[in-house]
Write an enzyme that holds these catalytic residues in place. Structure first.
Site, PDB file in Angstrom:
ATOM      1  N   LYS A   1      56.788  29.801  -8.707  1.00 19.90           N
ATOM      2  CA  LYS A   1      55.762  29.331  -7.773  1.00 19.90           C
ATOM      3  C   LYS A   1      56.256  29.381  -6.323  1.00 19.90           C
ATOM      4  O   LYS A   1      55.456  29.573  -5.408  1.00 19.90           O
ATOM      5  CB  LYS A   1      55.301  27.921  -8.153  1.00 19.90           C
ATOM      6  CG  LYS A   1      54.542  27.880  -9.492  1.00 19.90           C
ATOM      7  CD  LYS A   1      53.245  28.681  -9.435  1.00 19.90           C
ATOM      8  CE  LYS A   1      52.436  28.590 -10.711  1.00 19.90           C
ATOM      9  NZ  LYS A   1      51.189  29.348 -10.680  1.00 19.90           N
TER      10      LYS A   1
ATOM     11  N   TYR B   1      59.805  27.678 -13.498  1.00 15.70           N
ATOM     12  CA  TYR B   1      58.437  27.475 -13.008  1.00 15.70           C
ATOM     13  C   TYR B   1      58.474  27.337 -11.478  1.00 15.70           C
ATOM     14  O   TYR B   1      57.717  27.985 -10.761  1.00 15.70           O
ATOM     15  CB  TYR B   1      57.818  26.234 -13.663  1.00 15.70           C
ATOM     16  CG  TYR B   1      56.355  26.038 -13.329  1.00 15.70           C
ATOM     17  CD1 TYR B   1      55.369  26.753 -14.013  1.00 15.70           C
ATOM     18  CD2 TYR B   1      55.953  25.171 -12.328  1.00 15.70           C
ATOM     19  CE1 TYR B   1      54.026  26.585 -13.703  1.00 15.70           C
ATOM     20  CE2 TYR B   1      54.611  24.998 -12.010  1.00 15.70           C
ATOM     21  CZ  TYR B   1      53.649  25.702 -12.704  1.00 15.70           C
ATOM     22  OH  TYR B   1      52.318  25.541 -12.394  1.00 15.70           O
TER      23      TYR B   1
HETATM   24  N1  LIG Z   1      47.300  22.276 -14.627  1.00 17.66           N
HETATM   25  C1  LIG Z   1      48.171  21.955 -13.688  1.00 17.66           C
HETATM   26  O1  LIG Z   1      48.617  20.808 -13.590  1.00 17.66           O
HETATM   27  C2  LIG Z   1      48.604  22.981 -12.682  1.00 17.66           C
HETATM   28  C3  LIG Z   1      49.266  22.508 -11.539  1.00 17.66           C
HETATM   29  C4  LIG Z   1      49.688  23.435 -10.591  1.00 17.66           C
HETATM   30  C5  LIG Z   1      49.434  24.780 -10.768  1.00 17.66           C
HETATM   31  N2  LIG Z   1      48.794  25.205 -11.887  1.00 17.66           N
HETATM   32  C6  LIG Z   1      48.581  26.656 -12.025  1.00 17.66           C
HETATM   33  O2  LIG Z   1      47.221  26.922 -12.211  1.00 17.66           O
HETATM   34  C7  LIG Z   1      47.070  28.142 -12.942  1.00 17.66           C
HETATM   35  C8  LIG Z   1      46.080  27.925 -14.067  1.00 17.66           C
HETATM   36  O3  LIG Z   1      46.618  26.946 -14.931  1.00 17.66           O
HETATM   37  P1  LIG Z   1      45.723  25.990 -15.840  1.00 17.66           P
HETATM   38  O4  LIG Z   1      46.186  24.607 -15.574  1.00 17.66           O
HETATM   39  O5  LIG Z   1      44.304  26.342 -15.687  1.00 17.66           O
HETATM   40  O6  LIG Z   1      46.326  26.397 -17.263  1.00 17.66           O
HETATM   41  P2  LIG Z   1      45.611  26.890 -18.602  1.00 17.66           P
HETATM   42  O7  LIG Z   1      46.696  26.972 -19.618  1.00 17.66           O
HETATM   43  O8  LIG Z   1      44.435  26.051 -18.914  1.00 17.66           O
HETATM   44  O9  LIG Z   1      45.101  28.353 -18.214  1.00 17.66           O
HETATM   45  C9  LIG Z   1      45.975  29.415 -18.024  1.00 17.66           C
HETATM   46  C10 LIG Z   1      45.350  30.657 -18.621  1.00 17.66           C
HETATM   47  O10 LIG Z   1      46.254  31.745 -18.389  1.00 17.66           O
HETATM   48  C11 LIG Z   1      46.224  32.541 -19.555  1.00 17.66           C
HETATM   49  N3  LIG Z   1      47.435  33.359 -19.667  1.00 17.66           N
HETATM   50  C12 LIG Z   1      48.677  32.979 -20.018  1.00 17.66           C
HETATM   51  N4  LIG Z   1      49.488  34.053 -20.069  1.00 17.66           N
HETATM   52  C13 LIG Z   1      48.727  35.123 -19.737  1.00 17.66           C
HETATM   53  C14 LIG Z   1      48.983  36.512 -19.613  1.00 17.66           C
HETATM   54  N5  LIG Z   1      50.197  37.028 -19.876  1.00 17.66           N
HETATM   55  N6  LIG Z   1      47.980  37.323 -19.230  1.00 17.66           N
HETATM   56  C15 LIG Z   1      46.746  36.828 -18.989  1.00 17.66           C
HETATM   57  N7  LIG Z   1      46.424  35.535 -19.116  1.00 17.66           N
HETATM   58  C16 LIG Z   1      47.418  34.690 -19.483  1.00 17.66           C
HETATM   59  C17 LIG Z   1      46.117  31.549 -20.706  1.00 17.66           C
HETATM   60  O11 LIG Z   1      45.664  32.181 -21.904  1.00 17.66           O
HETATM   61  C18 LIG Z   1      45.130  30.560 -20.129  1.00 17.66           C
HETATM   62  O12 LIG Z   1      43.795  30.925 -20.446  1.00 17.66           O
HETATM   63  C19 LIG Z   1      48.467  28.536 -13.389  1.00 17.66           C
HETATM   64  O13 LIG Z   1      48.979  29.530 -12.533  1.00 17.66           O
HETATM   65  C20 LIG Z   1      49.260  27.257 -13.236  1.00 17.66           C
HETATM   66  O14 LIG Z   1      50.630  27.492 -13.028  1.00 17.66           O
HETATM   67  C21 LIG Z   1      48.362  24.335 -12.849  1.00 17.66           C
END
Ligand SMILES: NC(=O)c1ccc[n+]([C@@H]2O[C@H](COP(=O)([O-])OP(=O)(O)OC[C@H]3O[C@@H](n4cnc5c(N)ncnc54)[C@H](O)[C@@H]3O)[C@@H](O)[C@H]2O)c1
Length: 366
Positions: free
Chosen positions: A214, A210
């Site tokens: 990132k 991860y």
């Molecule tokens: N939630 C956190 O704490 C956090 C922190 C830092 C960064 N992020 C980043 O934010 C972004 C969104 O994450 P989130 O927290 O909203 O997660 P989430 O799981 O709620 O949403 C992620 C979405 O991506 C979709 N997805 C997964 N694989 C896919 C693929 N191959 N093709 C298309 N869609 C796909 C999933 O179906 C889901 O709808 C991500 O890049 C994550 O790494 C999240």
């Protein structure tokens, strides 16, 4: 440290706007009429961006592998907001052709026939202990590691970026990014928003893949912001800390018990500032837990229980980026100067050297 206008400043050259004043108001209504494309938009941050921007009259196309969730979400937000310019399209970001089709569909669905902002948001955070502690150490053939995190979070983002740079530059009636034009009078935009993480900036023990993915997004952001000048595209990056979305697995929630976490509304606020204010270019924002802080005389921030201000959004390494870019520019400047000093003689000498090398390689093969 350099700032705009100081000697050696690259702010203009690398298309970076000055450090953000996060207390300065912005108007979310600046997104009205613009078309947004969000990968991974069926859940979490993507779904929250969809809702916020739909409320302010934007056209939004989300792509996700979750067909049922994406369809239902779009139907619900259409009902809630009355905005009918919201669409779901199936898209697997790891599949090049799927992303090609997603962008083509988005352009067809866009009322003005173009895309103003692309949010490279889709991501996963699967446990990867198997990568760090390979099973079968006693065997001579270690199992192939599962690199799905890299496939989604990095390869997927690279595909999205490549397609975004293609389509944003073709946005009808859009102009190359201008740091001085009022957002209220900018009907079309060319904007790529990369969703990184605090793991873009530091280590994430136990989630090496991860963090690697990132960090890759961060490297992409830092490089693109000086070269997308060719396409007139502005590039920004969001780096959220832990926020309760479905991405955070049950074991991760257990590990985080008692710790302060970020709030989705602060992520949406930071993302909306980037999306709405077309003057912001080449900046990154970290979104963490909201804390009460006070800035001391030495510039450091300290937690306070009374007074102070509530802060959830920070700009990381704003000046470090500038200094780093200046360093790179100086290095390249020196290398170019050395090349110029060698002149044509240096060029011909090297050319003969290459010819000699090729001849020797060819003779070795005979
Ligand atoms: N939630 C956190 O704490 C956090 C922190 C830092 C960064 N992020 C980043 O934010 C972004 C969104 O994450 P989130 O927290 O909203 O997660 P989430 O799981 O709620 O949403 C992620 C979405 O991506 C979709 N997805 C997964 N694989 C896919 C693929 N191959 N093709 C298309 N869609 C796909 C999933 O179906 C889901 O709808 C991500 O890049 C994550 O790494 C999240």
């Amino acid at each position: 440290m350099t700032s705009e206008g100081s000697e050696g400043s690259l702010v203009g050259t690398i298309r970076q706007s000055p450090p953000l004043d996060l207390k300065a108001p912005y108007d979310p209504a600046w997104v009205k009429g613009k078309t947004f494309v969000i990968t991974g938009g069926a859940s979490g941050f993507g779904a929250a961006f969809l809702k916020k921007w739909a409320e302010h009259g934007a056209n939004v196309v989300i792509g996700d592998i979750n067909v049922k969730g994406g369809d239902e979400l779009v139907r619900r937000i259409r009902n809630e907001t009355g905005n009918q310019n919201l669409h779901f399209v199936h898209c697997d970001v790891t599949d090049w052709q799927s992303q090609v089709n997603f962008f083509k569909d988005a352009v067809k669905l866009s009322p003005h026939g173009g895309i103003d902002t692309v949010v490279a948001n889709a991501g996963i955070a699967e446990p990867d202990m198997g990568f760090e502690i390979p099973a079968g150490l006693d065997s001579t053939d270690p199992p192939k590691p599962n690199l799905s995190t890299i496939n989604v979070n990095l390869t997927g983002v690279l595909y999205t970026t490549h397609l975004a740079l293609f389509w944003l530059a073709r946005n009808p009636n859009s102009q190359p990014v201008s740091l001085s034009t009022s957002p209220a009078s900018t009907p079309r935009d060319r904007h790529l928003l990369l969703v990184g993480s605090v793991a873009s900036l530091g280590p994430f023990p136990g989630r090496a893949l991860y963090a690697a993915s990132k960090h890759g997004v961060c490297g992409l952001f830092r490089s693109l912001r000086s070269s997308t000048i060719v396409h007139g595209v502005r590039v920004n990056m969001l780096c959220p800390y832990f926020v309760n979305t479905p991405l955070i697995t049950a074991p991760a929630r257990l590990a985080l018990a008692g710790a302060a976490t970020g709030k989705i509304e602060d992520v949406v606020d930071a993302g909306t500032r980037f999306a709405a204010d077309t003057r912001i270019c080449g900046r990154g924002l970290v979104v963490g837990p909201k804390v009460k802080v006070e800035q001391r005389e030495d510039g450091e921030w300290a937690l306070v229980s009374k007074g102070g201000e509530d802060v959830a959004v920070w700009e990381p390494y704003a000046d470090d980026y500038e200094e780093c870019e200046v360093f790179t520019r100086r290095m390249i400047g020196l290398l170019n100067a050395a090349t110029r000093a060698r002149g044509w003689i240096g060029w011909f000498t090297d050319l003969f050297g290459v010819a000699g090398y090729m001849l020797k390689s060819w003779l070795r093969l005979q």
